[in-house]
Design an enzyme around this catalytic site. Structure first.
Site, short mmCIF file in Angstrom:
data_model
loop_
_atom_site.label_atom_id
_atom_site.label_comp_id
_atom_site.label_asym_id
_atom_site.label_seq_id
_atom_site.Cartn_x
_atom_site.Cartn_y
_atom_site.Cartn_z
N PHE C 121 39.34 43.31 52.97
CA PHE C 121 39.63 42.67 51.53
C PHE C 121 41.24 42.78 51.37
O PHE C 121 41.68 43.55 52.04
CB PHE C 121 38.92 43.38 50.41
CG PHE C 121 38.27 42.39 49.57
CD1 PHE C 121 37.31 41.53 49.91
CD2 PHE C 121 38.54 42.34 48.15
CE1 PHE C 121 36.75 40.73 49.14
CE2 PHE C 121 37.92 41.54 47.08
CZ PHE C 121 36.80 40.66 47.77
N GLN C 234 44.53 41.24 34.84
CA GLN C 234 44.45 40.37 35.85
C GLN C 234 43.93 39.01 35.84
O GLN C 234 42.91 38.90 35.24
CB GLN C 234 43.72 41.27 36.95
CG GLN C 234 43.81 40.54 38.33
CD GLN C 234 43.13 41.46 39.35
OE1 GLN C 234 41.85 41.42 39.60
NE2 GLN C 234 44.07 41.97 40.31
N HIS C 236 42.61 36.07 37.79
CA HIS C 236 42.34 35.79 39.24
C HIS C 236 42.63 34.27 39.52
O HIS C 236 42.49 33.45 38.59
CB HIS C 236 40.75 35.87 39.54
CG HIS C 236 40.48 35.96 40.79
ND1 HIS C 236 40.37 34.61 41.64
CD2 HIS C 236 39.89 36.70 41.59
CE1 HIS C 236 40.07 34.99 42.95
NE2 HIS C 236 39.67 36.31 43.09
N LEU C 250 34.24 32.83 39.16
CA LEU C 250 35.23 33.20 40.25
C LEU C 250 34.81 32.21 41.42
O LEU C 250 33.63 32.21 41.55
CB LEU C 250 35.03 34.58 40.52
CG LEU C 250 36.12 35.54 39.67
CD1 LEU C 250 36.07 36.87 40.55
CD2 LEU C 250 37.14 34.99 39.41
N GLU C 253 38.11 34.79 46.94
CA GLU C 253 39.45 34.60 47.84
C GLU C 253 39.17 34.28 49.10
O GLU C 253 39.82 33.74 50.06
CB GLU C 253 40.08 35.92 47.80
CG GLU C 253 41.58 36.00 47.83
CD GLU C 253 42.20 37.42 47.46
OE1 GLU C 253 42.12 37.88 46.30
OE2 GLU C 253 42.76 37.88 48.38
N ARG C 308 47.48 37.67 44.58
CA ARG C 308 46.83 37.05 43.64
C ARG C 308 47.93 36.57 42.15
O ARG C 308 47.63 35.41 41.69
CB ARG C 308 45.79 37.91 42.61
CG ARG C 308 44.54 37.91 43.47
CD ARG C 308 43.26 38.89 42.83
NE ARG C 308 42.38 38.94 43.58
CZ ARG C 308 41.04 39.61 43.33
NH1 ARG C 308 41.23 40.36 42.29
NH2 ARG C 308 40.32 39.74 44.25
N HIS C 374 40.13 38.04 34.52
CA HIS C 374 39.32 38.54 35.32
C HIS C 374 39.14 40.17 34.93
O HIS C 374 38.13 40.67 34.74
CB HIS C 374 39.54 38.49 36.65
CG HIS C 374 38.70 39.10 37.53
ND1 HIS C 374 37.35 38.86 37.52
CD2 HIS C 374 38.72 39.76 38.97
CE1 HIS C 374 36.74 39.26 38.47
NE2 HIS C 374 37.53 40.05 39.19
N ARG C 409 45.01 45.57 39.93
CA ARG C 409 43.79 46.23 40.62
C ARG C 409 43.47 45.62 41.88
O ARG C 409 43.56 44.46 42.27
CB ARG C 409 42.71 46.03 39.64
CG ARG C 409 41.47 46.63 40.35
CD ARG C 409 40.00 46.73 39.61
NE ARG C 409 39.66 45.28 39.26
CZ ARG C 409 38.99 44.68 40.21
NH1 ARG C 409 38.49 45.12 41.18
NH2 ARG C 409 38.42 43.38 39.75
#
Lengths: 255, 250, 594
Positions: C121, C234, C236, C250, C253, C308, C374, C409
């Site tokens: 990730f 955050q 996204h 969402l 990614e 991001r 997000h 994060r």
């Protein structure tokens, strides 16, 4: 507890706007036609011939016809209880006839007429648990049906050949085999009952068998109907040929 | 913007269906239309929802008589101008509008046996092969929307059976317990005994309506029934037990 | 108010997502009489939406992985603003928490040798995310839920807490209402754990559900707790923007990792125009070079996979410059690079998400995407070891707590945060409560006053709560969104004041039984306070860092890199101060000197 919007007390009450009744009516009718036909044919009403050349109707395979049976007795009675029991206790057929004939329920979210319901917990429906037994018998029938199909290529006195009837009997044996292989109970025996597939080589093999049975099982409904039609058509075709209504196209000269 | 003709249940058991015309746009789902109705015409319209993406299982309702998730029912699936009836789940006691009391399900959940796994390996890891858990992972996709519970005629038409029948959602959980490769809970052996499994007549409505596509009947209920057949009804297994003694159940 | 329903607990847990459930399990196991309050039905919390996985340095795929590497990745991802001790505890304890979930029934995907499989990730040096396909959050919630119902705690479903109660300085309980009946319920408790999750609902475009109204953030502020890092939100970069039914949901990614490229309305791959100098060395600067990366990972990466915050800002600029799609996003196109079979195999849930929810076939055409609010990095300031807030008896864990993630994060660190600090909060709160011999007292007067106040939206007024909410969301989205400037934020503060005044005249229809309009009116009070806290903290931080970008102060500022912005609620309103970051010991500092 008060139920929402007076849950359907009356039979058939639903808010569904689609033609939910079509499938249970159509399938029920189809099944009924088969039941009537197979009863008439199985009891050999009218004493029509069920053998023609190298062909034997699958209702009578294997042919057991001892001399001590009375005049009216049909040899199919020795046979038919097995496939009948197998289909009557089959998980797919149960879904179909509980819906079409017992209206329990006729379709999803359509209320049913029965006041009380105990499902398969009491007689007679507790007998559905005999499906495993009928499966064992049905498994014995697979080689028998293939034997009958193989036999149909051998005309006594004339030898090897092929006819429309042979093709029909091969197709029938294949469809009945696929219906049997897709059985939920068989799926359990070959591997479904295990909790550890990876433990031994044998259980790994059983997992592969389980995967194969699963493929057949996913189309159990289709195999059920296809084999039902094929066995009926095989019987009808052979009787029509045997009684001279139609002529079988084949490679033999004396038939 | 086109208008949707909605017929929505309003009120508690003494309520009635109320007709609304709500503007909607291309791409909307029924839940969007219900929300617009709420924001513009019926501020107190009670409806449960959370994720709006078919992952939480909160917005279950009966639309044109079919138990579905409102967030997964797209407006394009209706004929333009068609009246869309939005009703609460009918198997559970109504609270108000589209909200029902699903607490029975939570009471059943408390009766489910727990897993008790065997000890981990010496290095602290538990080892399970993917082929031993992929069947179980399907069961764990359940989002607890209770649509299968709602559609199941065993309780929908016969609420008195709620006392002895756990329902499809929990048969899925029981199958999960029964098939877990490392579970050592003695209760595991009995998961196919109680819970009213034999009330199911496998008419498969639960499978038909499951928004997660879980094969509830074929992969959970029937295997549980078959596990019980092993114990009581299998003629060959009974013979083997009689001859060789004991129960060699795995 | 003698007739109010009252329950007494050692520990009251507010929120039943991953953190709340884990906290309640631990509090109960520690011997505390535990109550668990959730705003929705049990098992519906937003944790179910988590897809990718739970980050834990178990080293099942790369044995080189260990807690030090995970710790370093986390700190770097947070631009070194994290509470170092939280990040350390998190990295050290996450593996044990994952194994514990497995013991309780979670079935993670497996490696060849039967251990828990881990996936790659963004921002994680090694494949580290334990996962179950793309529904890891659901697995976690269901596992904790099924474990919790056998642990002898009381669960209150569809109950919303309106106020925390205090006895002098310390916490003494919570006042709540049943959403179903509208009746009030009083919880007297020695300790309270906040595990209420996020605050995305103050923004117009968010991946959060209706529950994410920042209740816990607001309750803590009202109770006098210090908040940190509230400016860091955050966004996204790729949320769905159209159709309306799925706005904000969402888009993983993984779509870009597997070959999806971002394009503006005229088909231009605009990311090449937004490569910051900091990443220029490792980023491809022509389309041909970027295309080569998909086949050969030793080449320089495509700019579509910049961090991001960078991507979110770029998309935002394109749309503001009028080069966006008709629905205010940009195109994310994977269909022109990959075959239908490839997409369905690699991205099954994305394929189904677009097919089922939007009727869009992503194997045939592009997706429309845009940034979506997000995750809140900021929250209640807590002690790393115990999750204790600055109010005695009040604890916080999960998204509502601040400090763990710094300014940004990393994906996968959220689920592990929930169980690591959920457990710590549960244990510490239980021990605190068991150390108190008597229940602290609650103020009858305050209860009577609140009981009357929450019914006020029923009498006389003209404001529609849904309209007020929409206006707040639009103001925050426009003016305190991805790109912030002082003047816009001042304007937002004015709007928040105005909305608060109008909320005093809100009118809801119907009665108190399961009335979403009324519930929204009550949630609005929390959302306004949270929106103000975000805005005031964002005004204070005069730099750009992680999830906070200032047009008037582009780029980071070393001085701000040493402080947390602290928001504190006082009689005079929200006060903002700066406090120095806790200092990491030297042996941990060494980890960053390679």
């Amino acid at each position: 507890m008060a139920q929402a919007t007076e849950v359907q007390q009356r039979y058939g009450k639903t808010q569904r706007t689609d033609r939910w009744w079509l499938e249970p009516v159509a399938l029920g009718a189809g099944f009924l036609i088969f039941v009537i036909y197979s009863t008439v044919s199985g009891f050999n009403v009218g004493n029509w011939h069920y053998e023609a050349g190298p062909y034997l109707s699958p209702f009578f395979e294997p042919l057991i016809n001892p001399s001590w049976t009375p005049e009216w007795f049909s040899p199919a009675i020795f046979i038919l209880w097995a496939p009948l029991g197998f289909r009557a206790t089959c998980y797919y057929y149960r879904r179909m006839y509980y819906r079409s004939f017992f209206m329990s329920p006729m379709a999803c979210a359509v209320s049913e007429p029965a006041k009380y319901y105990t499902g398969e917990s009491k007689f007679p429906f507790i007998l559905m648990n005999s499906h495993r037994f009928f499966l064992y018998v049905a498994l014995l029938f697979i080689p028998v049906l293939w034997y009958g199909a193989a036999k149909s290529f051998w005309m006594p006195g004339e030898g090897l050949g092929i006819g429309v009837g042979s093709i029909i009997l091969v197709a029938n044996a294949f469809l009945l085999m696929m219906f049997t292989i897709g059985c939920n109970s068989l799926r359990h025996i070959v591997g479904g009952g295990l909790n550890c597939f990876s433990c031994t080589n044998f259980t790994r093999t059983r997992r592969k068998m389980w995967d194969l049975v699963t493929v057949a099982n996913e189309r159990h409904k289709a195999w059920a109907w296809a084999s039902l039609v094929s066995v009926g058509v095989s019987d009808l075709y052979i009787r029509l040929v045997a009684n001279g209504a139609i002529t079988d196209i084949n490679t033999w000269t004396t038939f | 913007m086109p208008n949707a003709h909605l017929k929505v249940w309003r009120g508690d058991t003494g309520g009635a269906y109320v007709d609304y015309d709500v503007e909607y746009e291309e791409g909307m789902v029924v839940l969007d239309v219900v929300h617009r109705l709420q924001a513009t015409q019926a501020g107190d319209l009670a409806v449960r929802w959370n994720c709006k993406a078919g992952k939480c299982g909160s917005c279950s309702a009966e639309i044109n008589g079919k138990p579905v998730l409102q967030c997964m029912t797209r407006m394009e699936t209706f004929i333009p101008g068609e009246t869309i009836t939005v009703a609460p789940l009918k198997t559970f006691p109504l609270i108000r509008d589209l909200v029902t009391d699903v607490s029975w399900n939570y009471r059943v959940a408390e009766t489910m046996p727990e897993l008790k796994l065997s000890a981990p390996d010496a290095d602290g890891h538990r080892r399970m092969a993917q082929i031993d858990i992929d069947r179980e992972q399907e069961f764990r996709k359940c989002i607890e929307c209770y649509i299968c519970q709602d559609v199941c005629h065993v309780i929908r038409d016969h609420p008195e059976n709620m006392e002895k029948f756990a329902g499809p959602r929990f048969f899925v959980q029981l199958a999960n317990v029964s098939m877990h490769p490392l579970d050592q809970n003695p209760a595991k052996a009995t998961v196919s005994h109680g819970f009213g499994l034999d009330y199911c007549n496998i008419t498969k409505c639960c499978t038909d309506v499951c928004p997660e596509g879980i094969h509830i009947t074929d992969n959970a209920i029937i295997p549980l029934k078959e596990r019980r057949v092993d114990e009581y009804y299998d003629p060959v297994k009974a013979l083997v037990r009689k001859v060789f003694g004991g129960g060699d159940k795995k | 108010m003698a007739e109010i329903e009252t329950h007494d607990y050692d520990v009251l847990v507010i929120g039943a997502g991953g953190a709340g459930l884990r906290a309640a399990v631990e509090a109960s196991a520690t011997g505390a009489r535990t109550g668990l309050v959730c705003k929705s039905l049990l098992g519906k919390a937003h944790t179910v939406m988590a897809e990718g996985g739970i980050a834990a340095a178990m080293g099942n795929v790369y044995s080189e992985d260990n807690w030090q590497v995970h710790f370093r990745d986390t700190m770097r991802g947070g631009k070194m603003l994290n509470n170092w001790r939280m990040a350390q505890l998190h990295a050290q304890e996450a593996p044990a928490r994952v194994m514990e979930l497995e013991e309780w029934g979670a079935l993670f995907d497996r490696t060849e040798d039967g251990r828990i499989l881990q996936r790659d990730f963004g921002g994680h040096r090694y494949a580290r995310l334990a996962h179950v396909g793309d529904r890891t959050g659901l697995e976690m919630i269901r596992t904790l839920q099924q474990h919790a119902v056998h642990r002898g705690m009381d669960v209150y479903q569809e109950v919303t807490v309106n106020r925390l109660l205090k006895d002098g300085d310390r916490i003494s309980g919570a006042l709540a209402y049943y959403r179903e009946s509208g009746r009030m319920v009083l919880f007297r408790a020695k300790a309270v754990i906040l595990a209420t999750g996020g605050l995305g609902k103050v923004f117009a475009i968010t991946s959060n559900s209706w529950e994410g109204t920042g209740d816990g953030h607001s309750l803590a502020m009202q109770a006098g707790a210090d908040m940190i890092d509230m400016e860091f939100v955050q966004f996204h970069p790729t949320g769905m923007v159209w159709p309306p039914s799925v706005r904000g949901i969402l888009v993983t990614e993984g779509v870009r990792g597997d070959g999806g490229t971002l394009k503006n309305a005229s088909g231009e791959r605009f990311m090449f125009n937004y490569i910051p100098s900091m990443f220029a060395a490792e980023t491809a600067d022509t389309e041909a070079e970027a295309d080569a990366w998909y086949e050969d990972r030793t080449k320089r990466r495509t700019p579509d996979l910049l961090p991001r915050d960078e991507v979110a800002r770029a998309i935002n600029s394109e749309v503001k410059a009028g080069r966006g799609t008709p629905h205010g996003g940009v195109y994310l196109d994977i269909a022109s690079r990959r075959s239908s079979e490839y997409i369905k195999r690699r991205l099954p849930s994305m394929y189904h998400q677009f097919m089922q929810l939007a009727g869009v076939d992503i194997t045939a055409g592009p997706m429309e995407v845009g940034p979506t609010a997000h995750y809140a990095m900021g929250g209640v300031k807590v002690d790393a070891e115990t999750a204790a807030t600055t109010v005695p008896g009040l604890y916080a864990a999960g998204e509502v707590a601040g400090g763990m993630h710094g300014s940004n994060r990393l994906g996968g660190n959220s689920l592990s945060d929930l169980v690591v600090f959920g457990r710590r909060a549960g244990e510490a709160a239980a021990q605190y409560a068991l150390g108190l011999s008597t229940l602290p007292s609650v103020s009858e007067g305050e209860i009577a006053e609140r009981s009357a106040a929450i019914l006020k939206p029923f009498d006389g007024g003209k404001e529609n709560p849904y309209t007020l909410h929409r206006e707040l969301q639009d103001a925050m989205q426009e003016e305190v969104g991805i790109i912030r400037t002082n003047s816009e934020m001042q304007s937002a503060l004015g709007k928040i004041d105005n909305l608060r005044e109008r909320l005093g005249h809100v009118q809801v229809e119907g009665n108190i039984q399961y009335n979403p309009g009324w519930h929204l009116a009550l949630d609005m009070e929390h959302m306004l306070l949270v929106a103000e806290a975000i805005t005031r903290a964002a005004v204070e931080r005069k730099e750009s860092r992680g999830g906070h970008t200032r047009d008037d102060f582009p780029g980071p500022n070393a001085d701000f890199g040493k402080v947390n912005v602290v928001v504190r609620h006082t009689a005079g309103g929200l006060g903002v101060t700066q406090e120095p970051l806790p200092q990491m010991p030297d042996e941990l500092k060494k980890l960053f000197e390679e």
